[in-house]
Design a protein around this motif. Structure first.
Motif, PDB file in Angstrom:
ATOM      1  N   SER A  84       0.849  -1.193   0.000  1.00 38.74           N
ATOM      2  CA  SER A  84       0.000   0.000   0.000  1.00 38.74           C
ATOM      3  C   SER A  84       0.882   1.240   0.000  1.00 38.74           C
ATOM      4  N   ARG A  85       0.290   2.334  -0.430  1.00 37.31           N
ATOM      5  CA  ARG A  85       1.002   3.602  -0.399  1.00 37.31           C
ATOM      6  C   ARG A  85       1.111   4.044   1.057  1.00 37.31           C
ATOM      7  N   ASP A  86       2.169   4.832   1.357  1.00 33.27           N
ATOM      8  CA  ASP A  86       2.359   5.322   2.720  1.00 33.27           C
ATOM      9  C   ASP A  86       1.190   6.170   3.189  1.00 33.27           C
ATOM     10  N   ASP A  87       0.501   6.815   2.227  1.00 40.73           N
ATOM     11  CA  ASP A  87      -0.614   7.683   2.612  1.00 40.73           C
ATOM     12  C   ASP A  87      -1.953   6.954   2.595  1.00 40.73           C
ATOM     13  N   ASP A  88      -1.934   5.610   2.403  1.00 43.33           N
ATOM     14  CA  ASP A  88      -3.159   4.813   2.436  1.00 43.33           C
ATOM     15  C   ASP A  88      -3.410   4.281   3.842  1.00 43.33           C
ATOM     16  N   ASN A  89      -3.895   5.132   4.708  1.00 42.05           N
ATOM     17  CA  ASN A  89      -4.368   4.664   6.006  1.00 42.05           C
ATOM     18  C   ASN A  89      -5.444   5.638   6.459  1.00 42.05           C
ATOM     19  N   PRO A  90      -6.380   5.151   7.292  1.00 38.66           N
ATOM     20  CA  PRO A  90      -7.550   5.964   7.637  1.00 38.66           C
ATOM     21  C   PRO A  90      -7.221   7.317   8.271  1.00 38.66           C
ATOM     22  N   GLU A  91      -6.218   7.388   9.143  1.00 33.95           N
ATOM     23  CA  GLU A  91      -5.894   8.665   9.793  1.00 33.95           C
ATOM     24  C   GLU A  91      -5.389   9.694   8.793  1.00 33.95           C
ATOM     25  N   VAL A  92      -4.463   9.274   7.924  1.00 34.15           N
ATOM     26  CA  VAL A  92      -3.930  10.185   6.918  1.00 34.15           C
ATOM     27  C   VAL A  92      -5.035  10.564   5.934  1.00 34.15           C
ATOM     28  N   LEU A  93      -5.889   9.578   5.573  1.00 32.38           N
ATOM     29  CA  LEU A  93      -6.979   9.862   4.646  1.00 32.38           C
ATOM     30  C   LEU A  93      -7.927  10.917   5.213  1.00 32.38           C
ATOM     31  N   LYS A  94      -8.280  10.791   6.476  1.00 33.39           N
ATOM     32  CA  LYS A  94      -9.179  11.790   7.080  1.00 33.39           C
ATOM     33  C   LYS A  94      -8.554  13.178   7.033  1.00 33.39           C
ATOM     34  N   ASN A  95      -7.256  13.266   7.303  1.00 33.07           N
ATOM     35  CA  ASN A  95      -6.559  14.550   7.210  1.00 33.07           C
ATOM     36  C   ASN A  95      -6.572  15.065   5.773  1.00 33.07           C
ATOM     37  N   ARG A  96      -6.329  14.171   4.807  1.00 34.61           N
ATOM     38  CA  ARG A  96      -6.332  14.579   3.401  1.00 34.61           C
ATOM     39  C   ARG A  96      -7.713  15.063   2.969  1.00 34.61           C
ATOM     40  N   ILE A  97      -8.769  14.436   3.474  1.00 32.50           N
ATOM     41  CA  ILE A  97     -10.133  14.868   3.139  1.00 32.50           C
ATOM     42  C   ILE A  97     -10.397  16.259   3.720  1.00 32.50           C
ATOM     43  N   GLU A  98      -9.947  16.500   4.941  1.00 29.75           N
ATOM     44  CA  GLU A  98     -10.126  17.830   5.546  1.00 29.75           C
ATOM     45  C   GLU A  98      -9.354  18.891   4.757  1.00 29.75           C
ATOM     46  N   ILE A  99      -8.137  18.555   4.344  1.00 29.65           N
ATOM     47  CA  ILE A  99      -7.354  19.482   3.524  1.00 29.65           C
ATOM     48  C   ILE A  99      -8.062  19.714   2.194  1.00 29.65           C
ATOM     49  N   TYR A 100      -8.599  18.641   1.608  1.00 32.17           N
ATOM     50  CA  TYR A 100      -9.333  18.768   0.354  1.00 32.17           C
ATOM     51  C   TYR A 100     -10.501  19.747   0.521  1.00 32.17           C
ATOM     52  N   LYS A 101     -11.243  19.570   1.598  1.00 36.56           N
ATOM     53  CA  LYS A 101     -12.395  20.455   1.841  1.00 36.56           C
ATOM     54  C   LYS A 101     -11.956  21.906   1.998  1.00 36.56           C
ATOM     55  N   SER A 102     -10.922  22.132   2.792  1.00 38.62           N
ATOM     56  CA  SER A 102     -10.542  23.518   3.079  1.00 38.62           C
ATOM     57  C   SER A 102      -9.774  24.177   1.930  1.00 38.62           C
ATOM     58  N   ASP A 103      -8.907  23.431   1.253  1.00 39.32           N
ATOM     59  CA  ASP A 103      -8.059  24.026   0.222  1.00 39.32           C
ATOM     60  C   ASP A 103      -8.599  23.853  -1.201  1.00 39.32           C
ATOM     61  N   THR A 104      -9.154  22.676  -1.495  1.00 43.08           N
ATOM     62  CA  THR A 104      -9.519  22.372  -2.877  1.00 43.08           C
ATOM     63  C   THR A 104     -10.927  22.819  -3.234  1.00 43.08           C
ATOM     64  N   LEU A 105     -11.854  22.818  -2.298  1.00 43.10           N
ATOM     65  CA  LEU A 105     -13.202  23.263  -2.630  1.00 43.10           C
ATOM     66  C   LEU A 105     -13.241  24.702  -3.149  1.00 43.10           C
TER      67      LEU A 105
END
Length: 189
Positions: free
Chosen positions: A134-155
């Motif tokens: 798996s990729r180093d960033d494929d884990n639930p904790e990192v994913l949740k952080n990435r989703i929050e970043i997506y919401k705040s930065d990418t939206l």
């Protein structure tokens, strides 16, 4: 043809990019893949990027734009390209517009693959369980952080493209083939 695919982590951008690569005979430019390759190389940039990526944070715009500017000059981009997961910030979107304009290029289609957050977590957990590597960033904790970043930065980036009438959205919760068909219909119109 130059395309941007948007979607939260796990939305299926990589899967749909592969379909479009074959369909349109273009290449995929994934900043994530380019950065992961840099990490594998062990360069100073790679070491710095690994520390940032392991936390699920984003690499600086300056580094990303430098990488993109060099990449789109390569001969394999002459038929077009797909940006997978880029731009991620409003600053990157504006910088990309400027960069492309300076090279007399443009983005032909900007497509969001929308998937609800619960399904994103389910997809990543499935990807982890089905793959030995798996990729180093494929884990639930990192994913949740990435989703929050997506919401705040990418939206805000999506809103930027929406306000300029350049954004199309497809339902990414459908079967893969249906998502592909919806994207092809957007491209062909």
């Amino acid at each position: 043809m130059n395309i941007i695919l948007f979607g939260a982590p796990g939305a299926g951008k990589g899967t749909q990019a592969k379909v479009l690569i074959d369909y349109l005979n273009i290449i995929q430019i994934s900043t994530g893949d380019m950065l992961r390759d840099e990490v594998k190389s062990g360069s100073n940039l790679g070491k710095m990027a690994k520390q940032i990526m392991d936390k699920g944070d984003l690499i600086s715009d300056e580094i990303i734009m430098e990488i993109i500017g060099e990449r789109i000059k390569k001969p394999d981009c002459k038929n077009g390209f797909i940006f997978d997961g880029f731009p991620r910030t409003l600053n990157q979107a504006k910088s990309l517009d400027d960069l492309l304009a300076s090279k007399e290029m443009k983005i032909d289609n900007i497509i969001e693959i929308y998937v609800e957050e619960d399904l994103l977590l389910e997809r990543i957990n499935k990807r982890i369980s089905e793959n030995d590597i798996s990729r180093d960033d494929d884990n639930p904790e990192v994913l949740k952080n990435r989703i929050e970043i997506y919401k705040s930065d990418t939206l805000p980036v999506l809103n930027y493209y929406k306000q300029s009438n350049r954004l199309n959205s497809v339902n990414g919760m459908q079967e893969i083939d249906k998502v592909s068909d919806d994207i092809k219909n957007i491209i062909l119109t």
